[in-house]
Design a protein around this motif. Structure first.
Motif, short mmCIF file in Angstrom:
data_model
loop_
_atom_site.label_atom_id
_atom_site.label_comp_id
_atom_site.label_asym_id
_atom_site.label_seq_id
_atom_site.Cartn_x
_atom_site.Cartn_y
_atom_site.Cartn_z
N LYS A 77 0.83 -1.21 0.00
CA LYS A 77 0.00 0.00 0.00
C LYS A 77 0.87 1.26 0.00
N LYS A 78 1.90 1.26 0.85
CA LYS A 78 2.74 2.45 0.98
C LYS A 78 3.58 2.70 -0.28
N ARG A 79 4.04 1.64 -0.91
CA ARG A 79 4.95 1.80 -2.04
C ARG A 79 4.24 2.03 -3.37
N CYS A 80 3.05 1.48 -3.50
CA CYS A 80 2.43 1.47 -4.83
C CYS A 80 1.16 2.31 -4.98
N CYS A 81 0.48 2.61 -3.90
CA CYS A 81 -0.84 3.23 -4.03
C CYS A 81 -0.76 4.75 -4.04
N TYR A 82 -1.72 5.36 -4.69
CA TYR A 82 -1.79 6.81 -4.78
C TYR A 82 -3.24 7.24 -4.93
N VAL A 83 -3.49 8.52 -4.70
CA VAL A 83 -4.84 9.08 -4.80
C VAL A 83 -5.03 9.67 -6.19
N SER A 84 -6.09 9.27 -6.83
CA SER A 84 -6.41 9.80 -8.16
C SER A 84 -7.07 11.17 -8.03
N LEU A 85 -6.75 12.06 -8.95
CA LEU A 85 -7.39 13.38 -8.98
C LEU A 85 -8.67 13.35 -9.81
N ASP A 86 -8.89 12.24 -10.53
CA ASP A 86 -10.10 12.07 -11.34
C ASP A 86 -10.45 10.58 -11.30
N PHE A 87 -11.04 10.14 -10.20
CA PHE A 87 -11.23 8.71 -9.97
C PHE A 87 -12.06 8.05 -11.06
N GLU A 88 -13.24 8.60 -11.34
CA GLU A 88 -14.11 7.97 -12.34
C GLU A 88 -13.45 7.95 -13.72
N CYS A 124 6.52 -14.82 -5.43
CA CYS A 124 5.50 -14.32 -6.35
C CYS A 124 5.57 -12.80 -6.45
N SER A 125 5.07 -12.29 -7.52
CA SER A 125 4.94 -10.85 -7.68
C SER A 125 3.59 -10.56 -8.31
N VAL A 126 3.09 -9.36 -8.07
CA VAL A 126 1.81 -8.95 -8.64
C VAL A 126 2.00 -7.65 -9.39
N CYS A 127 1.23 -7.48 -10.43
CA CYS A 127 1.26 -6.24 -11.20
C CYS A 127 -0.05 -5.51 -10.95
N LEU A 128 0.04 -4.43 -10.19
CA LEU A 128 -1.16 -3.67 -9.85
C LEU A 128 -1.50 -2.70 -10.97
N SER A 129 -2.78 -2.56 -11.20
CA SER A 129 -3.26 -1.62 -12.21
C SER A 129 -4.17 -0.59 -11.52
N SER A 130 -5.46 -0.70 -11.71
CA SER A 130 -6.38 0.26 -11.07
C SER A 130 -6.39 0.12 -9.56
N GLU A 131 -5.92 -1.03 -9.04
CA GLU A 131 -5.88 -1.22 -7.58
C GLU A 131 -5.04 -0.15 -6.90
N ARG A 132 -4.08 0.41 -7.62
CA ARG A 132 -3.19 1.42 -7.04
C ARG A 132 -3.95 2.64 -6.56
N PRO A 186 -6.94 3.84 -1.85
CA PRO A 186 -7.22 4.95 -0.92
C PRO A 186 -8.52 5.70 -1.18
N GLU A 187 -9.23 5.35 -2.25
CA GLU A 187 -10.42 6.11 -2.63
C GLU A 187 -11.52 6.13 -1.57
N PRO A 188 -11.71 5.07 -0.74
CA PRO A 188 -12.78 5.13 0.27
C PRO A 188 -12.65 6.28 1.27
N ILE A 189 -11.46 6.85 1.44
CA ILE A 189 -11.36 8.03 2.31
C ILE A 189 -12.17 9.18 1.72
N PHE A 190 -12.23 9.23 0.41
CA PHE A 190 -12.98 10.28 -0.28
C PHE A 190 -14.40 9.83 -0.62
N GLN A 191 -14.58 8.51 -0.78
CA GLN A 191 -15.90 7.96 -1.09
C GLN A 191 -16.17 6.73 -0.22
N PRO A 192 -16.57 6.93 1.03
CA PRO A 192 -16.83 5.79 1.93
C PRO A 192 -17.90 4.83 1.42
N ARG A 193 -18.74 5.30 0.50
CA ARG A 193 -19.79 4.43 -0.05
C ARG A 193 -19.21 3.21 -0.75
#
Length: 245
Positions: A81-92, A112-120, A124-131
């Protein structure tokens, strides 16, 4: 004993302002004036770092069903989470356009390794959209605005001038920009277009409360608030209430 919101402000050299805390357990938006918390204008969101880690695990399990990621240690999820994730400025917009997903590969340490795409940016999006987690409360930007709205009009601009970010969950790349963008939109939408919140996002804000506490403890005026072990043993718990009240 001290308010974590006040200590966060102290880390930025302020005693009045609005503390926005996003740590491991919860998020808070707390107005502070002259060193005192405004409890009736404090808002809480039960989405923070631990919640996001669990959400990221669910996203990974759905994306890579063959890797048995449900048993992945919490520490590995946190590092991911700390290394790969970021907040989108235009989520949709980012969600709908695969060309804007910016894939990143992460080694899980078990071969094993994983390649994250939209998961990145979905993490963190639920902080802005708890729904997204089934919660009905508004996101953090709306709660920050509500906190400003609750304080007396004569103090609103002064507190908005010092909106201090604190806690590890504010360290996501894009977090500050997204919060500022949505907070300004909230102000315009509700008729406070002249209000220009100024966000203070120091590099060490992940440990802002600890930093603020160390600064306060070093003040000469604070020395009368110490309770030694010998004093506590002599007078008992009533001394705590006498000193800190």
């Amino acid at each position: 004993m001290a308010s974590t919101a006040l200590l966060a402000l102290c880390s930025a050299g302020a005693f009045s302002g609005l503390a926005v805390e996003a740590g491991a357990g919860v998020c808070h938006a707390t107005p502070i004036y002259a060193g005192h918390s405004w409890q009736e204008a404090t808002f809480r969101l039960d989405v923070a770092g631990s919640t996001l880690s669990r959400y990221l695990r669910d996203l990974l399990v759905a994306a890579f069903p063959d890797l048995q990621l449900r048993a992945l240690p919490r520490k590995a999820i946190t590092q991911l989470k700390k290394r790969c994730c970021y907040v989108s400025l235009d989520f949709e917009g980012d969600l709908l356009n695969p060309d804007r997903h910016h894939p990143a590969t992460f080694c899980l340490g078990n071969g094993c390794s994983v390649c994250l795409s939209s998961e990145r940016f979905r993490c963190p999006e639920p902080i802005f959209q708890p729904r997204l987690l089934g919660q009905t409360k508004p996101g953090l930007p709306a709660l920050v605005f509500q906190a400003l709205q609750k304080v007396p009009a004569r103090l609103r601009t002064r507190l908005a001038d010092t909106v201090v970010l604190a806690g590890g969950s504010t360290l996501f790349p894009g977090f500050t920009e997204r919060l500022e963008m949505e907070l300004e939109a909230q102000c315009r939408r509700h008729g406070y277009g002249a209000l220009r919140p100024h966000l203070v996002a120091k590099p060490g804000r992940g440990t802002a409360v600890w930093t603020g506490g160390s600064m306060v403890a070093s003040l000469r005026s604070f020395q009368c608030h110490w309770i030694t072990r010998a004093m506590y043993q002599e007078y008992g718990s009533r001394l705590v209430h006498e000193v800190f009240n």
